[in-house]
Enzyme design. Structure first.
Site: not given
Ligand code: PAF
Length: 278
Positions: A30-31, A34, A37, A61, A150, A153, A186-187
């Site tokens: 999601m950009g 850092h 990523h 989400q 995550d 996730q 990112s947060r």
């Molecule tokens: O982890 C993330 O940044 C998001 O949840 C993802 C996997 C790109 C889905 O939008």
């Protein structure tokens, strides 16, 4: 690095690569990039010839009271970083490309999605599973890389890909941490100067629990004590600190396989999540 905004353009590019017998890796993001990523892009590059990075802040989400509007967006910086990390293509679609006005289909992963994060963010995993299944089907990559940061996730995405017979191998990449152990996110930029040093307490607390659990201690009282210590250290709300089965995220029994310590807690405006292996 080429930037495309439509599914058709991305698929054309993938078809060109396939004609050259190139393998394809996908890194959905999601950009707000850092080093964490970038490690995903590097790992995808080790496992495939061409890497597609995606940049899409997925509204599905976020709940109405979450940070969709405030979420860090800086496409120019993100592009530069993706390119330097070795991505061949950036897919950065507008919202209408992903969710046309008449879009009604959602992907819900039962069981796993209702635990832990799912209890606190009921919309979250359906939003993630919907967008990630779309991205996987759109790109038809050989591998897709997601961060272990995550962790739940990652498990939801693995289950979704398996249940929907999506033939992309889902790879988990280790969490990248700051010098004091704070998981990159990112947060983290929501943390004030004063809060930032205290944020590393989350990692040290779950690391201690992982060590003691591995040595045979009962994790439940350790998790309760860690939650209290986090509150004393200035975390305003501890959503959970728990040890779970690493695959199902159900109750942990050391005789049944590896465990995972997972935690989520609020420090100021930032909701931090982290996890470590037992
Ligand atoms: O982890 C993330 O940044 C998001 O949840 C993802 C996997 C790109 C889905 O939008």
């Amino acid at each position: 690095m080429k930037i495309v905004r439509s599914i058709a353009e991305m698929r054309d590019m993938v078809a060109d690569w396939r004609r050259m017998d190139a393998t394809v890796g996908l890194v959905p993001t999601m950009g707000g990039l850092h080093a964490g990523h970038l490690s995903l892009v590097h790992m995808a590059g080790e496992r495939s010839d061409k890497v597609i990075a995606t940049l899409f802040v997925n509204p599905a989400q976020f709940s109405a009271d979450e940070d969709f509007d405030a979420y860090p967006r800086n496409e120019d910086d993100d592009c530069r970083m993706f390119e330097e990390a070795g991505a061949s293509l950036l897919f950065a679609p507008p919202i209408e490309e992903v969710y046309p006005a008449d879009h009604v289909t959602k992907v819900h992963v039962g069981g796993l999605s209702s635990l832990l994060e799912g209890e606190f963010r009921p919309q979250f995993f359906t939003g993630v599973a919907t967008v990630v299944s779309k991205l996987l089907i759109q790109a038809m990559a050989d591998v897709a890389v997601f961060g272990e940061k995550d962790y739940q996730q990652l498990q939801v995405i693995r289950r979704m890909a398996r249940d929907l017979d999506i033939p992309t191998e889902i790879i988990g990449a280790p969490t990248v941490r700051e010098h004091d152990g704070l998981a990159m996110s990112s947060r983290n930029r929501y943390l004030s100067e004063d809060e930032r040093p205290r944020a590393a307490k989350l990692f040290s607390a779950i690391s201690d629990i992982a060590r003691a659990t591995a040595e045979g201690a009962d994790p439940a009282p350790l998790c309760d004590a860690a939650a209290r210590q986090l509150t004393e250290a200035g975390f305003r709300e501890v959503d959970y600190v728990t040890v779970r089965d690493a695959k199902t995220l159900e109750h942990y029994r050391c005789s049944e396989g590896p465990g995972r310590v997972l935690a989520a807690a609020w420090l100021g405006k930032a909701r931090l999540i982290d996890n470590v292996a037992v």
